[in-house]
Design an enzyme around this catalytic site. Structure first.
Site, PDB file in Angstrom:
ATOM      1  N   ASP A   1      45.858  32.850  27.217  1.00  0.00           N
ATOM      2  CA  ASP A   1      46.463  32.052  26.013  1.00  0.00           C
ATOM      3  C   ASP A   1      47.988  32.299  26.447  1.00  0.00           C
ATOM      4  O   ASP A   1      48.766  31.481  25.626  1.00  0.00           O
ATOM      5  CB  ASP A   1      46.054  32.536  24.956  1.00  0.00           C
ATOM      6  CG  ASP A   1      45.836  34.108  24.652  1.00  0.00           C
ATOM      7  OD1 ASP A   1      46.224  34.819  25.900  1.00  0.00           O
ATOM      8  OD2 ASP A   1      45.813  34.667  23.665  1.00  0.00           O
TER       9      ASP A   1
ATOM     10  N   GLU B   1      41.496  36.123  39.276  1.00  0.00           N
ATOM     11  CA  GLU B   1      43.033  36.455  39.752  1.00  0.00           C
ATOM     12  C   GLU B   1      43.150  36.947  41.129  1.00  0.00           C
ATOM     13  O   GLU B   1      44.184  36.609  41.946  1.00  0.00           O
ATOM     14  CB  GLU B   1      43.835  37.099  38.743  1.00  0.00           C
ATOM     15  CG  GLU B   1      43.936  36.419  37.472  1.00  0.00           C
ATOM     16  CD  GLU B   1      42.806  36.651  36.348  1.00  0.00           C
ATOM     17  OE1 GLU B   1      42.935  36.300  35.047  1.00  0.00           O
ATOM     18  OE2 GLU B   1      41.770  37.352  36.844  1.00  0.00           O
TER      19      GLU B   1
ATOM     20  N   HIS C   1      47.031  41.609  21.671  1.00  0.00           N
ATOM     21  CA  HIS C   1      46.113  41.711  22.584  1.00  0.00           C
ATOM     22  C   HIS C   1      46.738  41.667  24.202  1.00  0.00           C
ATOM     23  O   HIS C   1      47.656  40.994  24.213  1.00  0.00           O
ATOM     24  CB  HIS C   1      44.903  40.732  22.535  1.00  0.00           C
ATOM     25  CG  HIS C   1      45.357  39.200  22.648  1.00  0.00           C
ATOM     26  ND1 HIS C   1      46.293  38.567  21.754  1.00  0.00           N
ATOM     27  CD2 HIS C   1      45.394  38.494  23.792  1.00  0.00           C
ATOM     28  CE1 HIS C   1      46.409  37.324  22.246  1.00  0.00           C
ATOM     29  NE2 HIS C   1      45.742  37.276  23.480  1.00  0.00           N
ATOM     30  N   HIS C   2      46.139  42.074  25.189  1.00  0.00           N
ATOM     31  CA  HIS C   2      46.504  42.439  26.616  1.00  0.00           C
ATOM     32  C   HIS C   2      47.715  43.220  26.669  1.00  0.00           C
ATOM     33  O   HIS C   2      48.353  43.026  27.532  1.00  0.00           O
ATOM     34  CB  HIS C   2      46.903  40.897  27.153  1.00  0.00           C
ATOM     35  CG  HIS C   2      45.650  40.168  27.193  1.00  0.00           C
ATOM     36  ND1 HIS C   2      44.583  40.292  27.116  1.00  0.00           N
ATOM     37  CD2 HIS C   2      45.387  38.528  27.256  1.00  0.00           C
ATOM     38  CE1 HIS C   2      43.449  39.298  27.281  1.00  0.00           C
ATOM     39  NE2 HIS C   2      44.315  38.192  27.285  1.00  0.00           N
TER      40      HIS C   2
ATOM     41  N   GLY D   1      43.676  45.081  55.341  1.00  0.00           N
ATOM     42  CA  GLY D   1      42.287  45.286  55.650  1.00  0.00           C
ATOM     43  C   GLY D   1      41.590  45.415  54.115  1.00  0.00           C
ATOM     44  O   GLY D   1      40.592  46.273  54.251  1.00  0.00           O
TER      45      GLY D   1
ATOM     46  N   ASP E   1      28.100  39.945  55.055  1.00  0.00           N
ATOM     47  CA  ASP E   1      27.623  39.675  53.666  1.00  0.00           C
ATOM     48  C   ASP E   1      28.185  40.438  52.956  1.00  0.00           C
ATOM     49  O   ASP E   1      28.433  40.413  51.548  1.00  0.00           O
ATOM     50  CB  ASP E   1      26.040  40.010  53.943  1.00  0.00           C
ATOM     51  CG  ASP E   1      25.737  41.329  54.723  1.00  0.00           C
ATOM     52  OD1 ASP E   1      26.673  41.922  55.368  1.00  0.00           O
ATOM     53  OD2 ASP E   1      24.631  41.423  54.971  1.00  0.00           O
TER      54      ASP E   1
ATOM     55  N   ASN F   1      24.118  41.000  58.240  1.00  0.00           N
ATOM     56  CA  ASN F   1      23.794  42.494  58.963  1.00  0.00           C
ATOM     57  C   ASN F   1      23.356  43.586  57.947  1.00  0.00           C
ATOM     58  O   ASN F   1      23.514  44.571  58.107  1.00  0.00           O
ATOM     59  CB  ASN F   1      24.534  42.698  60.131  1.00  0.00           C
ATOM     60  CG  ASN F   1      26.096  42.820  59.486  1.00  0.00           C
ATOM     61  OD1 ASN F   1      26.319  42.960  58.289  1.00  0.00           O
ATOM     62  ND2 ASN F   1      27.079  42.842  60.434  1.00  0.00           N
TER      63      ASN F   1
ATOM     64  N   GLY G   1      24.942  44.972  55.165  1.00  0.00           N
ATOM     65  CA  GLY G   1      25.717  46.011  54.637  1.00  0.00           C
ATOM     66  C   GLY G   1      26.976  46.111  55.432  1.00  0.00           C
ATOM     67  O   GLY G   1      27.369  45.087  55.936  1.00  0.00           O
TER      68      GLY G   1
ATOM     69  N   GLU H   1      31.558  50.122  58.393  1.00  0.00           N
ATOM     70  CA  GLU H   1      31.616  51.554  57.975  1.00  0.00           C
ATOM     71  C   GLU H   1      30.196  52.585  58.621  1.00  0.00           C
ATOM     72  O   GLU H   1      30.293  53.699  58.877  1.00  0.00           O
ATOM     73  CB  GLU H   1      31.203  51.593  56.378  1.00  0.00           C
ATOM     74  CG  GLU H   1      32.387  50.649  55.664  1.00  0.00           C
ATOM     75  CD  GLU H   1      33.882  51.078  55.815  1.00  0.00           C
ATOM     76  OE1 GLU H   1      34.004  51.857  56.786  1.00  0.00           O
ATOM     77  OE2 GLU H   1      34.634  50.235  55.229  1.00  0.00           O
TER      78      GLU H   1
END
Length: 563
Positions: free
Chosen positions: A28, A51, A114-115, A420, A447, A474, A476, A480
């Site tokens: 708004d 955003e 607000h915000h 990254g 994924d 694959n 996950g 990592e």
């Protein structure tokens, strides 16, 4: 009399700089501003799902057009975009962040609207943006023209994001239109220093038997592509690149020695870069993931180093010799220098075969069982690529699988190895594709990354872009897993039915394909190629532990450092 508004002035300036799309989400506090955006003759509004996606898209757009922009609302919107802007700040992309805030009257009285944090502090979020911006301004009718020009010029000069806060009532305030074009001054060249640099470089090159050029992303960020091309043409030297600089040089040329990753480079690439009598570093900035965790073995006394604002020959610094001037000057030197011995790796397929790393045991097992291996995946995708494609690779197996593969002439490459941020690539592709409609985008993502930003598939269909999305399933966070915890619960993700997700996100307008073997992959890519006007979603299955050989070596080093 006033001839435009604060918003109109800003939009005209953005259009002047080449911005044709503005990404963001309505709120708004920015709705009146948005009314002027949708009415503007040169700029199209691109509403994204959130955003963060807008910030990623503006980053991808800036990589193609030299500048990008997004619009958010105060607080809840602008803070959601902050991570994307931090990536642009780290990787030197000028992105203009515009945020609509409460009316000036509320700010003057400190009203608890607000915000806000209900404490009367209306600059709180600007302070958050300050850490990832090179210039900021809160606009008023009195300062708008000068501050807009100042902030935009800072973005272009410093190659960093900037922040403009526009109170809702200020957005429509009348002001005079701009007079004259924005001009970004080229860096000043110290002619004495330039001539001293060139004399020194000529002596060093004249004594050398071999020389190699190593190119990186600062060439692109500081607008020196033409000068790099000129140097490579005049010198006829072998050359290599770093992963952040892929797409700068023709990787199909026999002189291309490969993408350099320090100790994790292919043997021929490492030999070419590290053993040359003279190494010309053009816009090189070594980071951990692109240098093999700073494992480069380069003798600084043999380096001619060209940076944005200065050049060095060995330890001798020549301030006031910017990158473009240094590259152009070196190109002229090679006209009179005798030819250099060429000791780059053997060109073409023979080079690739000689330098190719051996497959991991996992990859060999997967391939033998018929399931597509990571090594096969990236090799077949590379074979599919043409010069009218550009690749956007998410951080993980996609980036490290493709960054060592040679691109065809004319193809582009976008990754984010320094910041990254997993999930960056999908929205970045939206921005890059809108910025460049001459080439078809090829998205390579995993994924786990896609679960973060997949909703922007809907934005792609909404705004008529038709890339090929290759999603590697694959199961996950494979990158990592390679670093730590192969079976740790924190590296798992919720299993999704990806075709159902993609169909829902695209309102059943995408072409949905699947591949589990190399043959199925080739067939799917051919079908995707035959549908240039449709978004293609190709789900590719690989083993849970299968990773590209380059990533295996880098992950082992990263795991050791983490321990």
């Amino acid at each position: 009399m006033a001839t435009t508004t604060v918003t109109g002035y800003l939009l005209d300036r953005l259009a002047e700089l080449g911005v044709r799309h503005l990404f963001g989400v309505p709120g708004d506090y920015n709705l009146q501003l948005l009314d002027e955006v949708v009415a503007h003759p040169a700029i199209e509004w691109v509403g994204t799902a959130n955003e963060l996606g807008a910030a990623y898209a503006a980053d991808g757009y800036a990589r193609m057009r030299g500048i990008g922009a997004l619009l958010t609302t105060s607080g809840v919107g602008e803070l959601s975009a902050l991570n994307g802007l931090a990536g642009s700040y780290a990787e030197l992309l000028p992105v203009v962040h515009i945020t609509g805030s409460p009316k000036s009257a509320f700010e003057r009285t400190g009203a608890s609207v607000h915000h806000t944090a209900a404490d009367g502090d209306y600059e709180r979020f600007a302070r958050a943006a300050e850490s990832v911006s090179c210039a900021l301004a809160t606009l008023t009718p009195e300062n708008a023209a000068g501050e807009i020009d100042r902030v935009l010029l800072a973005a272009l000069r410093e190659r960093r994001p900037v922040y403009l806060r526009i109170p809702a009532d200020v957005a429509t305030a009348p002001i005079d239109s701009a007079e004259g074009a924005l001009v970004v001054a080229e860096p000043e060249v110290d002619e004495d220093a330039l001539q001293g640099f060139l004399r020194h470089a000529q002596v060093v090159l004249g004594r050398a038997r071999t020389a190699v050029v190593l190119a990186d992303h600062l060439v692109d960020r500081y607008g020196a592509q033409h000068e790099l091309d000129l140097l490579l043409a005049e010198s006829n030297l072998p050359y290599a690149d770093l992963a952040m600089g892929k797409g700068l040089v023709d990787e199909s040329d026999p002189r291309f020695a490969g993408t350099y990753f320090g100790a994790f480079s292919r043997p021929g690439t490492r030999e070419a870069v590290e053993s040359a009598d003279v190494l010309i570093q053009a816009g090189v900035r070594f980071t951990d993931t692109t240098s093999g965790f700073f494992s480069q073995q380069i003798d600084a006394t043999r380096v001619i180093d060209l940076q944005p604002e200065a050049a060095k020959v060995g330890s001798a610094l020549y301030a006031g010799v910017p990158l473009k001037a240094a590259l152009a000057g070196l190109a002229k030197l090679f006209v009179d220098l005798p030819p250099f011995a060429v000791e780059a790796p053997v060109a073409g397929d023979a080079r690739a075969a000689a330098d190719a790393p051996t497959l991991s045991a996992t990859a060999r097992t997967s391939s033998a069982d018929g399931l597509l291996s990571q090594d096969e995946l990236w090799s077949h995708v590379t074979t599919f690529l043409r010069g009218d494609h550009f690749v956007v690779a998410d951080q993980g197996t996609a980036f490290f699988g493709m960054s060592g593969q040679p691109l065809p002439a004319g193809a582009g490459f976008i990754g984010q190895p320094l910041w990254g941020s997993i999930g960056y690539a999908l929205p970045a592709l939206l921005g890059a594709q809108l910025a460049d409609d001459r080439r078809r985008g090829i998205l390579l993502t995993g994924d786990s990354a896609a679960q973060m930003t997949v909703q922007e598939l809907g934005s792609m269909v909404r705004y008529g872009v038709s890339p090929i999305v290759v999603l590697v399933n694959n199961q996950g966070y494979t990158i990592e897993r390679a670093i730590n915890g192969p079976r740790a619960a924190y590296n798992d993700i919720a299993p999704w039915n990806w075709h159902t997700v993609a169909a829902a996100m695209t309102a059943d307008q995408a072409l949905l394909l699947t591949a589990r073997t190399a043959l199925e992959l080739d067939e799917a890519l051919a079908e995707a190629d035959a549908a240039p006007d449709r978004l293609v979603f190709l789900e590719v299955h690989t083993g849970i532990d299968d990773i590209p050989p380059l990533l295996a070596r880098i992950a082992a080093a990263a795991g050791g450092r983490a321990a």
